[in-house]
Design an enzyme around this catalytic site. Structure first.
Site, PDB file in Angstrom:
ATOM      1  N   SER A 154       0.764  -0.804  -0.122  1.00  0.00           N
ATOM      2  CA  SER A 154      -0.262  -0.262  -0.050  1.00  0.00           C
ATOM      3  C   SER A 154       0.956   0.958   0.127  1.00  0.00           C
ATOM      4  O   SER A 154       1.846   1.822  -1.094  1.00  0.00           O
ATOM      5  CB  SER A 154      -1.235  -0.332   1.367  1.00  0.00           C
ATOM      6  OG  SER A 154      -2.013   0.571   1.088  1.00  0.00           O
ATOM      7  N   ASP A 250     -10.169  -4.406  -4.099  1.00  0.00           N
ATOM      8  CA  ASP A 250      -9.659  -3.197  -3.618  1.00  0.00           C
ATOM      9  C   ASP A 250      -9.174  -1.730  -4.601  1.00  0.00           C
ATOM     10  O   ASP A 250      -9.329  -2.376  -6.057  1.00  0.00           O
ATOM     11  CB  ASP A 250      -7.864  -3.786  -4.073  1.00  0.00           C
ATOM     12  CG  ASP A 250      -7.315  -2.340  -2.658  1.00  0.00           C
ATOM     13  OD1 ASP A 250      -7.389  -1.886  -2.796  1.00  0.00           O
ATOM     14  OD2 ASP A 250      -5.667  -2.901  -2.681  1.00  0.00           O
ATOM     15  N   HIS A 280      -7.712  -5.198  -0.211  1.00  0.00           N
ATOM     16  CA  HIS A 280      -6.838  -4.434   0.417  1.00  0.00           C
ATOM     17  C   HIS A 280      -6.797  -4.741   1.831  1.00  0.00           C
ATOM     18  O   HIS A 280      -7.518  -5.363   2.693  1.00  0.00           O
ATOM     19  CB  HIS A 280      -6.900  -2.822   0.553  1.00  0.00           C
ATOM     20  CG  HIS A 280      -6.028  -1.964   0.999  1.00  0.00           C
ATOM     21  ND1 HIS A 280      -4.787  -1.562  -0.093  1.00  0.00           N
ATOM     22  CD2 HIS A 280      -5.604  -1.321   1.797  1.00  0.00           C
ATOM     23  CE1 HIS A 280      -3.875  -1.049  -0.238  1.00  0.00           C
ATOM     24  NE2 HIS A 280      -4.097  -0.509   0.951  1.00  0.00           N
TER      25      HIS A 280
END
Length: 309
Positions: A154, A250, A280
């Protein structure tokens, strides 16, 4: 409705109506993140685990944690996720231990500065300082620092991608692999145009806007700057090869896919793997989700191969 992995459905149901990154005070969000980490299974033992500090270019002391398995021949510098807002050495400890144990390579986990207390470019500067320190001085603390990889998920994937580009531009250190897990690579879109997954799948479109604003995008740095949008670097030719892992459900899936295509267009070896039906955050959910174990093992295998090639 999109298919969601059965193992994730109870977690998604429990998260509905709960404050996410953009829905609560920073201290509360951090405390919740730390509580979730404590509830995960601990990672395996590693021969040497050591905490120390690296001095950044501005004199700031950056906490790092070393994980050195017996016989390690390479080292991975790892950057946790959390929107540049949450995460620390303890919340990433289980993942770092799993990666070190299964790859057989050392891991250096970086406790980079967080926003909003510290905004751009604090995070990329900390990532760069530790990467250079590992390459230049890691041998002094027992790290096999001549075979260097990067890992990030991320926001940490963003830091890994930016660090790989900085290393290319600086003529070193040599990076053998950038292992990117649902990386944020294009800040221009913010939370817009995120398809069916911008709400209700842990990370929301509102969260993306909030984290970018907190980081300083739009105030301290423009969204089109490659240091926050590595997708937009003038060229990626010569940057380290990449394995990119993404989640189907996601809002950052498009970032991962676009980055893989851009690397390939510029002649960089890149593989993009999408895990079906997951969201995610899935990469860190080992013990609760089989896909997390598979993805961590895939990442570890790639790092081991890169170190030994």
């Amino acid at each position: 409705m999109p298919f969601v992995h059965p193992g994730l459905r109870p977690f998604l149901a429990a998260s509905q109506g709960q404050p996410a990154l953009a829905g609560a005070p920073v201290a509360e969000v951090r405390a919740a993140n730390e509580a979730r980490a404590r509830n995960r299974p601990p990672g395996p033992p590693v021969a040497i685990v050591r905490d120390l500090h690296v001095t950044g270019d501005d004199g700031h002391e950056i906490p790092v944690r070393l994980y050195i398995p017996e016989g390690a021949r390479g080292v991975t510098v790892a950057f946790h996720g959390g929107g540049w807002i949450v995460g620390n050495l303890d919340t990433y400890d289980d993942t770092a231990r799993n990666i070190a144990s299964e790859s057989g390579q050392a891991v250096v986990s970086v406790d980079y500065r967080l926003s909003p207390e510290n905004r751009f470019p604090s995070q990329i500067d900390d990532a760069w300082a530790v990467t250079r320190w590992v390459a230049e001085r890691g041998a002094q603390v027992g790290l096999p620092n001549d075979r260097l990889m990067l890992l990030g998920d991320s926001a940490g994937g963003n830091l890994a991608a930016v660090t790989a580009l900085r290393a290319r531009d600086a003529g070193g250190p040599d990076i053998r692999l950038q292992m990117l897990v649902y990386p944020a690579t294009d800040a221009r879109t913010g939370g817009a145009d995120r398809g069916p997954f911008g709400e209700g799948y842990f990370l929301t479109a509102r969260d993306i806007d909030y984290t970018l604003e907190s980081y300083g995008v739009g105030s301290l740095v423009e969204a089109g700057d490659w240091r926050v949008s590595p997708l937009l670097a003038a060229s990626h030719r010569g940057v380290a090869p990449a394995l990119i892992i993404s989640a189907e459900c996601d809002p950052l899936h498009a970032d991962a896919a676009a980055y893989a295509r851009k690397l390939l267009e510029d002649g960089v070896s890149a593989v993009h793997v999408t895990y079906s039906g997951v969201t995610h955050l899935f990469f860190g959910m080992r013990g609760a989700l089989d896909a997390a174990e598979y993805a961590q093992r895939q990442a570890a295998d790639a790092l081991r191969v890169a170190a030994l090639a």
